[in-house]
Motif scaffolding. Structure first.
Motif, PDB file in Angstrom:
ATOM      1  N   VAL A  60       0.841  -1.195   0.000  1.00  0.00           N
ATOM      2  CA  VAL A  60       0.000   0.000   0.000  1.00  0.00           C
ATOM      3  C   VAL A  60       0.880   1.251   0.000  1.00  0.00           C
ATOM      4  O   VAL A  60       0.634   2.202  -0.755  1.00  0.00           O
ATOM      5  N   LEU A  61       1.930   1.250   0.833  1.00  0.00           N
ATOM      6  CA  LEU A  61       2.858   2.386   0.856  1.00  0.00           C
ATOM      7  C   LEU A  61       3.536   2.575  -0.500  1.00  0.00           C
ATOM      8  O   LEU A  61       3.709   3.713  -0.963  1.00  0.00           O
ATOM      9  N   ALA A  62       3.934   1.491  -1.129  1.00  0.00           N
ATOM     10  CA  ALA A  62       4.594   1.596  -2.438  1.00  0.00           C
ATOM     11  C   ALA A  62       3.656   2.202  -3.474  1.00  0.00           C
ATOM     12  O   ALA A  62       4.058   3.068  -4.255  1.00  0.00           O
ATOM     13  N   ALA A  63       2.405   1.777  -3.484  1.00  0.00           N
ATOM     14  CA  ALA A  63       1.435   2.325  -4.429  1.00  0.00           C
ATOM     15  C   ALA A  63       1.206   3.813  -4.168  1.00  0.00           C
ATOM     16  O   ALA A  63       1.160   4.627  -5.098  1.00  0.00           O
ATOM     17  N   SER A  64       1.090   4.185  -2.900  1.00  0.00           N
ATOM     18  CA  SER A  64       0.873   5.577  -2.538  1.00  0.00           C
ATOM     19  C   SER A  64       2.084   6.440  -2.892  1.00  0.00           C
ATOM     20  O   SER A  64       1.956   7.524  -3.479  1.00  0.00           O
ATOM     21  N   SER A  65       3.271   5.972  -2.538  1.00  0.00           N
ATOM     22  CA  SER A  65       4.494   6.718  -2.805  1.00  0.00           C
ATOM     23  C   SER A  65       4.728   6.896  -4.301  1.00  0.00           C
ATOM     24  O   SER A  65       5.072   7.987  -4.767  1.00  0.00           O
ATOM     25  N   CYS A  66       4.545   5.840  -5.067  1.00  0.00           N
ATOM     26  CA  CYS A  66       4.758   5.905  -6.507  1.00  0.00           C
ATOM     27  C   CYS A  66       3.771   6.874  -7.150  1.00  0.00           C
ATOM     28  O   CYS A  66       4.144   7.657  -8.030  1.00  0.00           O
ATOM     29  N   GLN A  67       2.512   6.838  -6.714  1.00  0.00           N
ATOM     30  CA  GLN A  67       1.515   7.770  -7.248  1.00  0.00           C
ATOM     31  C   GLN A  67       1.944   9.205  -6.977  1.00  0.00           C
ATOM     32  O   GLN A  67       1.905  10.066  -7.857  1.00  0.00           O
ATOM     33  N   MET A  68       2.368   9.484  -5.739  1.00  0.00           N
ATOM     34  CA  MET A  68       2.787  10.830  -5.385  1.00  0.00           C
ATOM     35  C   MET A  68       3.987  11.266  -6.227  1.00  0.00           C
ATOM     36  O   MET A  68       3.999  12.371  -6.786  1.00  0.00           O
ATOM     37  N   LEU A  69       4.999  10.420  -6.327  1.00  0.00           N
ATOM     38  CA  LEU A  69       6.201  10.783  -7.067  1.00  0.00           C
ATOM     39  C   LEU A  69       5.907  10.995  -8.554  1.00  0.00           C
ATOM     40  O   LEU A  69       6.447  11.923  -9.175  1.00  0.00           O
ATOM     41  N   SER A  70       5.047  10.169  -9.131  1.00  0.00           N
ATOM     42  CA  SER A  70       4.662  10.336 -10.534  1.00  0.00           C
ATOM     43  C   SER A  70       3.916  11.655 -10.730  1.00  0.00           C
ATOM     44  O   SER A  70       4.192  12.417 -11.668  1.00  0.00           O
ATOM     45  N   PHE A  71       2.978  11.947  -9.827  1.00  0.00           N
ATOM     46  CA  PHE A  71       2.213  13.195  -9.905  1.00  0.00           C
ATOM     47  C   PHE A  71       3.122  14.414  -9.754  1.00  0.00           C
ATOM     48  O   PHE A  71       3.040  15.370 -10.525  1.00  0.00           O
ATOM     49  N   LEU A  72       4.010  14.389  -8.741  1.00  0.00           N
ATOM     50  CA  LEU A  72       4.885  15.540  -8.501  1.00  0.00           C
ATOM     51  C   LEU A  72       5.818  15.780  -9.689  1.00  0.00           C
ATOM     52  O   LEU A  72       6.088  16.936 -10.044  1.00  0.00           O
ATOM     53  N   ALA A  73       6.310  14.725 -10.313  1.00  0.00           N
ATOM     54  CA  ALA A  73       7.170  14.879 -11.488  1.00  0.00           C
ATOM     55  C   ALA A  73       6.411  15.570 -12.618  1.00  0.00           C
ATOM     56  O   ALA A  73       6.931  16.483 -13.276  1.00  0.00           O
ATOM     57  N   LEU A  74       5.174  15.151 -12.831  1.00  0.00           N
ATOM     58  CA  LEU A  74       4.360  15.783 -13.876  1.00  0.00           C
ATOM     59  C   LEU A  74       4.073  17.241 -13.542  1.00  0.00           C
ATOM     60  O   LEU A  74       4.167  18.116 -14.412  1.00  0.00           O
ATOM     61  N   ALA A  75       3.727  17.514 -12.293  1.00  0.00           N
ATOM     62  CA  ALA A  75       3.441  18.894 -11.882  1.00  0.00           C
ATOM     63  C   ALA A  75       4.676  19.771 -12.070  1.00  0.00           C
ATOM     64  O   ALA A  75       4.578  20.902 -12.574  1.00  0.00           O
TER      65      ALA A  75
END
Length: 153
Positions: A60-75
């Motif tokens: 669950v942490l990996a899914a959450s962290s990866c989502q955040m990092l992917s989003f922040l990179a795009l932003a």
């Protein structure tokens, strides 16, 4: 082209000789070259130590962290000012333990952005981040994302 590799090491010592009820579940995980070490256990439902992280929580942490990092990179690539990101994520195990899996992961990020930011654009970046997330693309679990966007006054 060489594949990018990620290495991990687990260490466990004990004995299973006295049966399921008593063998120790605690183990240590490392992932060189990172220096951090984690003490892990099984979920308390499976006789583990609830004060330690367990593999289900790590997924669950990996899914959450990866989502955040992917989003922040795009932003960042779009020069969108994100000032804070938190996520209260939950994973749900299947009821059929013969085919045990984390069936559903719910991500509920709260994303703080600068004044004047288009909320619809942030929702689009969240969705694009999900599509580009290595972890989400590696799991068979259903992953839902319900973001809350907070625009600075």
């Amino acid at each position: 082209m060489e594949k990018l590799a990620h290495h991990a090491r687990l260490e466990w010592d004990g004995s299973t000789g006295d049966g399921y009820r008593v063998y120790p579940r605690e183990h240590t995980a490392t992932a060189p070259p990172a220096q951090a070490s984690l003490r892990l256990s099984a979920d308390p439902h499976f006789r583990g130590d609830g004060s330690l992280l367990n593999p289900e929580q790590l997924v669950v942490l990996a899914a959450s962290s990866c989502q955040m990092l992917s989003f922040l990179a795009l932003a960042a690539r779009k020069h969108v000012t994100v000032t804070r990101y938190t996520d209260d994520a939950t994973g749900y195990l299947s009821e059929d333990l013969r085919k045990a899996s984390i069936e559903l992961i719910e991500l509920r990020p709260t994303i703080h952005v600068a004044q004047g930011t288009d909320e619809a654009f942030i929702h689009d970046l969240v969705e694009q981040g999900h599509e580009e997330c290595y972890i989400a693309n590696s799991l068979r679990s259903t992953i839902t994302i319900t973001p809350t966007i907070v625009v600075a006054p």
